[in-house]
Design a protein around this motif. Structure first.
Motif, PDB file in Angstrom:
ATOM      1  N   GLN A 247       0.941  -1.154   0.003  1.00 22.14           N
ATOM      2  CA  GLN A 247      -0.047  -0.033  -0.078  1.00 22.14           C
ATOM      3  C   GLN A 247       0.830   1.331   0.023  1.00 22.14           C
ATOM      4  OE1 GLN A 247      -2.860   0.025   3.054  1.00 22.14           O
ATOM      5  NE2 GLN A 247      -3.658   2.138   2.692  1.00 22.14           N
ATOM      6  N   GLY A 248       0.452   2.254  -1.021  1.00 21.20           N
ATOM      7  CA  GLY A 248       1.487   3.427  -1.023  1.00 21.20           C
ATOM      8  C   GLY A 248       2.457   3.528  -2.063  1.00 21.20           C
ATOM      9  N   ASP A 249       2.908   2.111  -2.654  1.00 20.02           N
ATOM     10  CA  ASP A 249       3.677   2.101  -3.742  1.00 20.02           C
ATOM     11  C   ASP A 249       3.300   2.661  -4.969  1.00 20.02           C
ATOM     12  OD1 ASP A 249       5.356   0.797  -1.941  1.00 20.02           O
ATOM     13  OD2 ASP A 249       5.125  -1.227  -2.662  1.00 20.02           O
ATOM     14  N   SER A 250       4.069   3.426  -5.884  1.00 21.20           N
ATOM     15  CA  SER A 250       3.821   3.737  -7.097  1.00 21.20           C
ATOM     16  C   SER A 250       4.141   2.581  -8.098  1.00 21.20           C
ATOM     17  CB  SER A 250       4.612   5.075  -7.308  1.00 21.20           C
ATOM     18  OG  SER A 250       4.272   6.031  -6.418  1.00 21.20           O
ATOM     19  N   VAL A 251       3.094   2.598  -9.024  1.00 21.36           N
ATOM     20  CA  VAL A 251       3.222   1.746 -10.341  1.00 21.36           C
ATOM     21  C   VAL A 251       2.899   2.356 -11.431  1.00 21.36           C
ATOM     22  CG1 VAL A 251       2.663  -0.393  -8.806  1.00 21.36           C
ATOM     23  CG2 VAL A 251       0.984   0.915  -9.740  1.00 21.36           C
ATOM     24  N   GLN A 252       3.453   1.704 -12.616  1.00 25.90           N
ATOM     25  CA  GLN A 252       3.141   2.013 -13.976  1.00 25.90           C
ATOM     26  C   GLN A 252       1.846   1.576 -14.385  1.00 25.90           C
ATOM     27  OE1 GLN A 252       6.507   2.103 -16.787  1.00 25.90           O
ATOM     28  NE2 GLN A 252       5.156   1.807 -18.264  1.00 25.90           N
ATOM     29  N   VAL A 253       0.952   2.319 -15.069  1.00 20.91           N
ATOM     30  CA  VAL A 253      -0.238   1.852 -15.557  1.00 20.91           C
ATOM     31  C   VAL A 253      -0.388   2.003 -16.994  1.00 20.91           C
ATOM     32  CG1 VAL A 253      -2.959   1.778 -15.083  1.00 20.91           C
ATOM     33  CG2 VAL A 253      -1.245   2.021 -13.057  1.00 20.91           C
ATOM     34  N   ASN A 254      -0.639   1.117 -17.899  1.00 20.99           N
ATOM     35  CA  ASN A 254      -1.153   1.430 -19.263  1.00 20.99           C
ATOM     36  C   ASN A 254      -2.890   1.556 -19.293  1.00 20.99           C
ATOM     37  OD1 ASN A 254       1.625   1.654 -20.089  1.00 20.99           O
ATOM     38  ND2 ASN A 254       1.941  -0.081 -20.408  1.00 20.99           N
ATOM     39  N   ILE A 255      -3.056   2.211 -20.247  1.00 16.36           N
ATOM     40  CA  ILE A 255      -4.608   2.235 -20.189  1.00 16.36           C
ATOM     41  C   ILE A 255      -4.914   2.292 -21.704  1.00 16.36           C
ATOM     42  CG2 ILE A 255      -6.605   3.759 -20.062  1.00 16.36           C
ATOM     43  CD1 ILE A 255      -4.989   5.306 -17.689  1.00 16.36           C
ATOM     44  N   ASP A 256      -5.762   1.331 -21.888  1.00 17.12           N
ATOM     45  CA  ASP A 256      -6.298   1.391 -23.379  1.00 17.12           C
ATOM     46  C   ASP A 256      -6.762   2.649 -23.901  1.00 17.12           C
ATOM     47  OD1 ASP A 256      -5.678  -1.300 -23.385  1.00 17.12           O
ATOM     48  OD2 ASP A 256      -7.760  -2.202 -23.590  1.00 17.12           O
ATOM     49  N   GLY A 257      -6.230   2.915 -25.127  1.00 25.02           N
ATOM     50  CA  GLY A 257      -6.404   4.231 -25.859  1.00 25.02           C
ATOM     51  C   GLY A 257      -5.539   5.242 -25.298  1.00 25.02           C
ATOM     52  N   GLN A 260       0.718   7.073 -23.547  1.00 26.22           N
ATOM     53  CA  GLN A 260       1.827   6.936 -22.635  1.00 26.22           C
ATOM     54  C   GLN A 260       1.156   6.356 -21.205  1.00 26.22           C
ATOM     55  OE1 GLN A 260       3.098  11.122 -22.065  1.00 26.22           O
ATOM     56  NE2 GLN A 260       4.229  11.004 -24.171  1.00 26.22           N
ATOM     57  N   ALA A 261       1.903   5.638 -20.418  1.00 21.92           N
ATOM     58  CA  ALA A 261       1.662   5.264 -19.223  1.00 21.92           C
ATOM     59  C   ALA A 261       1.509   6.351 -18.344  1.00 21.92           C
ATOM     60  CB  ALA A 261       2.597   4.244 -18.987  1.00 21.92           C
ATOM     61  N   VAL A 262       0.673   6.079 -17.090  1.00 16.32           N
ATOM     62  CA  VAL A 262       0.693   6.790 -15.982  1.00 16.32           C
ATOM     63  C   VAL A 262       1.055   6.283 -14.670  1.00 16.32           C
ATOM     64  CG1 VAL A 262      -1.362   8.128 -17.108  1.00 16.32           C
ATOM     65  CG2 VAL A 262      -1.718   6.291 -15.579  1.00 16.32           C
ATOM     66  N   ILE A 263       1.116   7.088 -13.968  1.00 16.04           N
ATOM     67  CA  ILE A 263       1.700   6.502 -12.425  1.00 16.04           C
ATOM     68  C   ILE A 263       0.488   6.386 -11.611  1.00 16.04           C
ATOM     69  CG2 ILE A 263       3.445   6.858 -10.652  1.00 16.04           C
ATOM     70  CD1 ILE A 263       4.609   6.020 -13.175  1.00 16.04           C
ATOM     71  N   GLY A 264       0.182   5.188 -11.102  1.00 14.78           N
ATOM     72  CA  GLY A 264      -0.858   5.181  -9.923  1.00 14.78           C
ATOM     73  C   GLY A 264      -0.068   5.056  -8.763  1.00 14.78           C
ATOM     74  N   THR A 265      -1.228   5.044  -7.565  1.00 13.05           N
ATOM     75  CA  THR A 265      -0.443   4.531  -6.369  1.00 13.05           C
ATOM     76  C   THR A 265      -1.611   3.487  -5.710  1.00 13.05           C
ATOM     77  OG1 THR A 265      -0.055   6.992  -5.983  1.00 13.05           O
ATOM     78  CG2 THR A 265      -0.370   5.772  -3.983  1.00 13.05           C
ATOM     79  N   VAL A 266      -0.818   2.458  -5.061  1.00 10.61           N
ATOM     80  CA  VAL A 266      -1.741   1.204  -4.486  1.00 10.61           C
ATOM     81  C   VAL A 266      -2.411   1.758  -3.403  1.00 10.61           C
ATOM     82  CG1 VAL A 266      -1.590  -0.827  -3.614  1.00 10.61           C
ATOM     83  CG2 VAL A 266       0.074  -0.399  -5.404  1.00 10.61           C
ATOM     84  N   ARG A 267      -3.676   1.912  -3.314  1.00  6.48           N
ATOM     85  CA  ARG A 267      -4.357   2.226  -2.436  1.00  6.48           C
ATOM     86  C   ARG A 267      -4.923   1.158  -1.374  1.00  6.48           C
ATOM     87  NH1 ARG A 267     -10.665   3.229  -3.526  1.00  6.48           N
ATOM     88  NH2 ARG A 267      -9.865   4.601  -5.193  1.00  6.48           N
TER      89      ARG A 267
END
Length: 314
Positions: A247-257, A260-267
């Motif tokens: 929890q709280g770690d940052s991960v790379q997220v690829n979204i269809d469409g 560029q990937a975005v950075i998300g945070t594990v909730r």
């Protein structure tokens, strides 16, 4: 020929070993918080103010239920509160000045009667000692004296009661009755207000299963809303990645469409697996367990629910 056979066997073993390695990508979809608004009572829908797909702000009226019974109950509770407050005010104010004056006058009259009865008794005793009247006349004078004295005491106590006002216990009892009536009124007003269904926060009307005029049972879903922001990714995290992602770690997220990937945070990572229970699996199968994980996306993203995402695991 033998060398080709060994090459194919080595390739097969390598492929099988690769199947046991934890995945480097977790799959999921974009989600939004869903708000389910239900009917508080069994009632008829009298007004439907929105439609499916409509964006609404927080506090927007979505629909109204029949409130005639609830309105009548509010009026009844208000009348009961007014009555209780009037009784409390009466006890707090005490007796009117006119009532106190009337009680005082009655007491003064009783005092005069008692004085006259005492004098009459003394005269009767004198006459009885001179044997001019009998025992019966003396007993009558004595009884009249005692009666007027008791009446005087009674009227005095009534006069004092009016002057001193009501007992504190009576006033406290009336106060508690007024408090109970006030609480009952607030409860009735809350029940009346609940018949107007409002959006708890900004969002999009997703599902409206009923139409105006329908009678709905208590507890049934009336409206399903999707929160406007923020959106988040819900993915299935392999068990092998539990020790590497927290929890709280940052991960790379690829979204269809999105190129560029975005950075998300594990909730949040669920503590229980989403599929087969842990205790029903052996050590080899436990690596295939999946845990639902919510990952917050950047707040400036406005994505529809259901878009596929891939999360790169460490």
């Amino acid at each position: 020929m033998l060398q080709n056979k060994w090459a194919w066997l080595l390739l097969l073993v390598t492929g099988l070993l690769g199947c046991d390695q934890p995945n480097s990508v977790a799959m999921g979809t974009v989600e939004r918080d869903r708000m389910l608004l239900s009917a508080p009572v069994n009632a008829q829908i009298t007004e439907l103010t929105v439609s499916e797909g409509q964006q609404v702000a927080a506090g927007t009226i979505l629909l109204r239920l029949d409130d005639r019974i609830a309105s009548a109950l509010v009026a009844q509770r208000k009348a009961e509160l007014d009555l209780a407050q009037a009784q409390l005010a009466l006890l707090q104010k005490g007796a009117r000045d006119e009532a106190i004056a009337a009680a005082d006058a009655a007491y003064q009259a009783a005092t005069a009667s008692a004085v006259e009865a005492q004098r009459s008794y003394q005269r009767s005793r004198q006459l009885f000692s001179e044997q001019m009247i009998g025992q019966a006349e003396l007993d009558t004078a004595l009884a009249n004296r005692e009666q007027t004295a008791a009446s005087k005491l009674q009227l005095y106590q009534q006069w004092q009661q009016l002057r001193n006002g009501n007992r504190p216990e009576e006033i406290e009892q009336a106060q508690q009755q007024a408090n109970a009536a006030s609480a009952a009124l607030r409860s009735a007003e809350k029940s009346l207000d609940d018949l107007t269904i409002r959006a708890p926060k900004a969002g999009v009307v997703d599902i409206l299963p009923w139409k105006q005029g329908d009678r709905v049972p208590a507890g049934v879903q009336l409206v399903s809303l999707l929160a406007a922001v923020p959106c988040y990714a819900r993915v299935y995290l392999p068990a092998a990645a539990l020790t590497q992602l927290h929890q709280g770690d940052s991960v790379q997220v690829n979204i269809d469409g999105y190129e560029q990937a975005v950075i998300g945070t594990v909730r949040h990572i669920r503590s229980q697996p989403a599929f087969t229970p842990f205790y029903a699996l052996n050590e080899r199968d436990r690596a295939r367990l999946m845990y639902l994980t919510d990952i917050d996306l950047p707040s400036d993203l406005n994505l529809p629910a259901g878009v596929a995402v891939e999360v790169h695991l460490p």
